[in-house]
Design a protein around this motif. Structure first.
Motif, PDB file in Angstrom:
ATOM      1  N   SER A 403      29.785  44.782  37.808  1.00  0.00           N
ATOM      2  CA  SER A 403      30.659  43.626  38.047  1.00  0.00           C
ATOM      3  C   SER A 403      31.102  43.567  39.503  1.00  0.00           C
ATOM      4  O   SER A 403      31.201  42.485  40.090  1.00  0.00           O
ATOM      5  N   ARG A 404      31.374  44.730  40.109  1.00  0.00           N
ATOM      6  CA  ARG A 404      31.747  44.742  41.519  1.00  0.00           C
ATOM      7  C   ARG A 404      30.574  44.314  42.396  1.00  0.00           C
ATOM      8  O   ARG A 404      30.762  43.603  43.390  1.00  0.00           O
ATOM      9  N   LYS A 406      28.165  42.267  41.586  1.00  0.00           N
ATOM     10  CA  LYS A 406      28.011  40.816  41.460  1.00  0.00           C
ATOM     11  C   LYS A 406      29.083  40.101  42.287  1.00  0.00           C
ATOM     12  O   LYS A 406      28.799  39.107  42.966  1.00  0.00           O
ATOM     13  N   ARG A 407      30.311  40.622  42.263  1.00  0.00           N
ATOM     14  CA  ARG A 407      31.388  40.006  43.033  1.00  0.00           C
ATOM     15  C   ARG A 407      31.145  40.150  44.535  1.00  0.00           C
ATOM     16  O   ARG A 407      31.465  39.251  45.321  1.00  0.00           O
ATOM     17  N   GLU A 444      36.873  43.630  47.629  1.00  0.00           N
ATOM     18  CA  GLU A 444      36.360  42.303  47.939  1.00  0.00           C
ATOM     19  C   GLU A 444      35.438  42.404  49.151  1.00  0.00           C
ATOM     20  O   GLU A 444      35.717  43.154  50.100  1.00  0.00           O
TER      21      GLU A 444
END
Length: 628
Positions: A403-404, A406-407, A444
């Motif tokens: 998930s990280r 993809k982010r 991020e």
């Protein structure tokens, strides 16, 4: 509900104990007026992606809030919300953030008028509300912003006459009011750059003035030839001619002296620190940037101690620094400072880079320039780079789960989209890779090193003589001609996707897999054979989304097509990563005749030279900040 008699004093005491740096903003009842102002702004805005979700009315300290920057004394100094798909109106409550120095709200869908309370921001240096849907007139109170350097209100629907109070602001560097519905007469605005094109009532046929050729005047506006004063215009031209003549002569003389000094320094061939003149003009202010003294940065890095090195690459060495106010920064000491051409040119290029502000771009805090040094100062990124985290394990699990990753892909794409399609002038990165994508405290993606190629190569033509980048990440057309474009960055982004999927460097992946040809050939082969699981980072195990994996591989292959014209734009890339339009784009790509994916057989001889001597390109990760 009535507050108990002891609650207010207790809140004040707790605020003083816990947040001593912010007590200046607290009332006797423990209420932070800046929190109230920020919450008023949040209430008036529509926030579809919840970028303001950690703004909390119960907080007494907004300095930890996303998109909010505070000064050392605890006051809110910058509000940066560009390109966040925000709509709604800007609350008059912004006028209560009286220590604001920078307001960046560009590239949203904010409507309504500019609140008159904006004039209460006496310390404001940068105001950018461009590319919104703002209506009404520019309030006359804007003339109270005596410290304003940059004013960008272009691409809105503003109307009415420009307020005469604008003429009262001295020191303006840029005023862009283009593409609105403003009308004349124009006040005498002193600004190095003033743009009013696209205002039909000022520059249209009916007005009798054609602004297209005089929209950018380095001295002031309106120019005399738009007035009924021809003699003054001639006199002014004579003055400019004299100034230019003196300037050219001075520059030529300075160039000779500098060349001799550089030749003498080259002959010495020593790595030394120069005694530099630390006196600099404190009035020099580039928007929201701070100009540092060289001795201040030298002290912050412990005399550029090797123990403080965060990374080293083609542009220079990056050091971890500790400023006197306690802030931790990353100081980039540029190697090719002489290529910049001079202090004025360096400041001009730094200005351009500093105006590119986005949540997924590394923010430039400040700079330092002396006779022999060029340094850039950035915030420190505690989680380092994507390259440094891809192989990290935390309690036996990868630091970057699926998930990280993809982010990170989406965040990087949004940062590049801003540089390519929303930044004016647009910026081409030219070295998109995992080590140039940093990670903040929330993991991020923050794109770093953007604009540095332009900063250091500004004297070169479109076909550059020195290709900057890293083998395995450079598009074939850039290697063969030296000519870069947005599609060069798209290619690098495609390779970055492969690195996120595999957890390996682009160069290492093919070698570890014992495959002939390049990594992209191998990825394409696995995709055709429907064996995508073979390329997934082994540390992830089976903890990934197979549908998203298929989509990410397809996007990577679309981004790395041989011909630049066949690659998607970054806006298309984002939509495809979000599941919109990928099937159609992929199907269309299968009907196009192209060479097979870029491999060693197809790359020009120049690539083979680089591949034979990887050290010549500085292949080690260039990390702006954070741990290795």
């Amino acid at each position: 509900m009535r507050m108990r008699w002891w609650a207010a004093p207790l809140a004040a005491v707790l605020a003083v104990i816990l947040l001593p740096s912010s007590t200046a903003t607290l009332s006797p009842a423990g209420i932070n007026y800046e929190v109230v102002a920020l919450m008023a702004i949040k209430t008036e805005l529509q926030d579809p992606y919840n970028v303001l979700d950690n703004w909390d009315i119960n907080s007494v300290d907004p300095c930890s809030w996303r998109m909010v920057t505070c000064s050392a004394d605890g006051y809110v100094s910058a509000l940066g919300l560009p390109s966040q798909s925000l709509s709604g109106k800007l609350s008059p409550g912004i006028g209560n953030l009286t220590r604001l120095q920078s307001v960046l709200l560009q590239n949203n869908a904010i409507s309504g008028t500019i609140p008159a309370s904006i004039g209460r921001l006496g310390m404001l240096q940068t105001l950018d509300m461009s590319d919104n849907q703002i209506t009404g007139s520019i309030p006359s109170s804007i003339g109270d912003l005596k410290n304003l350097n940059y004013l960008k209100l272009n691409n809105n629907s503003l109307s009415g006459v420009l307020p005469d109070s604008l003429a009262a602001i001295n020191g303006l560097a840029l005023v862009d009011l283009s593409f609105n519905n403003l009308s004349g007469p124009l006040p005498k605005i002193s600004s190095r750059t003033f743009n009013i094109v696209g205002n039909p009532m000022i520059c249209g046929v009916k007005s009798g003035d054609n602004c297209s050729s005089v929209s950018m005047d380095p001295l002031s506006y309106p120019p005399d030839d738009l007035k009924t004063q021809p003699q003054q215009g001639i006199a002014r031209s004579h003055r400019i001619a004299i100034i230019c003549g003196v300037t050219v002569g001075s520059v030529a003389f300075a160039t000779i002296i500098v060349s001799m000094l550089l030749w003498w320094r080259h002959r010495r061939n020593q790595q030394i620190f120069f005694d530099v003149n630390d006196q600099y003009d404190p009035e020099v202010c580039l928007g929201h940037l701070k100009r540092y003294a060289f001795k201040e940065l030298r002290a912050a890095t412990n005399n550029f101690n090797s123990k403080n090195i965060l990374g080293e690459g083609g542009y220079g060495i990056v050091y971890k620094g500790f400023l006197r106010d306690g802030a931790i920064v990353a100081v980039k000491r540029l190697k090719d400072y002489n290529a910049v051409g001079g202090e004025v040119q360096f400041q001009t290029e730094v200005e351009v880079i500093s105006l590119a502000v986005h949540r997924n771009l590394l923010r430039l805090i400040g700079f330092c320039t002396t006779e022999n040094e060029r340094l850039l100062v950035y915030p420190y990124m505690p989680n380092g780079s994507v390259a440094s985290q891809l192989r990290e394990l935390v309690n036996g699990k990868p630091a970057l789960d699926w998930s990280r990753r993809k982010r990170i892909a989406l965040g990087t794409a949004r940062g590049l989209l801003y540089l390519h399609e929303q930044c004016d002038p647009k910026i081409i990165h030219r070295d998109v890779k995992a080590s140039n994508v940093l990670l903040d405290e929330y993991f991020e993606a923050i794109v770093g090193d953007f604009g540095l190629a332009k900063l250091l190569d500004h004297r070169e033509s479109h076909v550059t003589t020195a290709v900057r980048g890293t083998v395995g990440h450079i598009a074939p057309e850039y290697l063969s001609t030296g000519q870069s474009s947005e599609k060069t960055d798209v290619f690098g982004f495609g390779v970055l996707l492969v690195e996120l999927i595999t957890g390996q460097k682009a160069l290492d992946f093919g070698r570890l897999a014992n495959q002939k040809g390049g990594v992209l050939d191998w990825v394409k082969k696995l995709h055709q054979e429907k064996q995508l699981s073979m390329m997934v980072d082994k540390d992830l195990g089976s903890n990934y989304d197979r549908v998203e994996l298929e989509e990410m591989v397809q996007v990577a292959l679309l981004c790395t097509q041989y011909y630049p014209s066949h690659r998607p734009r970054m806006s298309e890339v984002i939509r495809m990563l979000e599941g919109d339009g990928l099937a159609e784009k992929w199907e269309a790509s299968q009907n196009v005749d192209t060479p097979k994916s870029v491999s060693s057989e197809l790359l020009p001889p120049k690539f083979m030279d680089f591949a034979a001597d990887e050290s010549s390109l500085g292949l080690e990760a260039m990390e702006l900040s954070g741990p290795r």
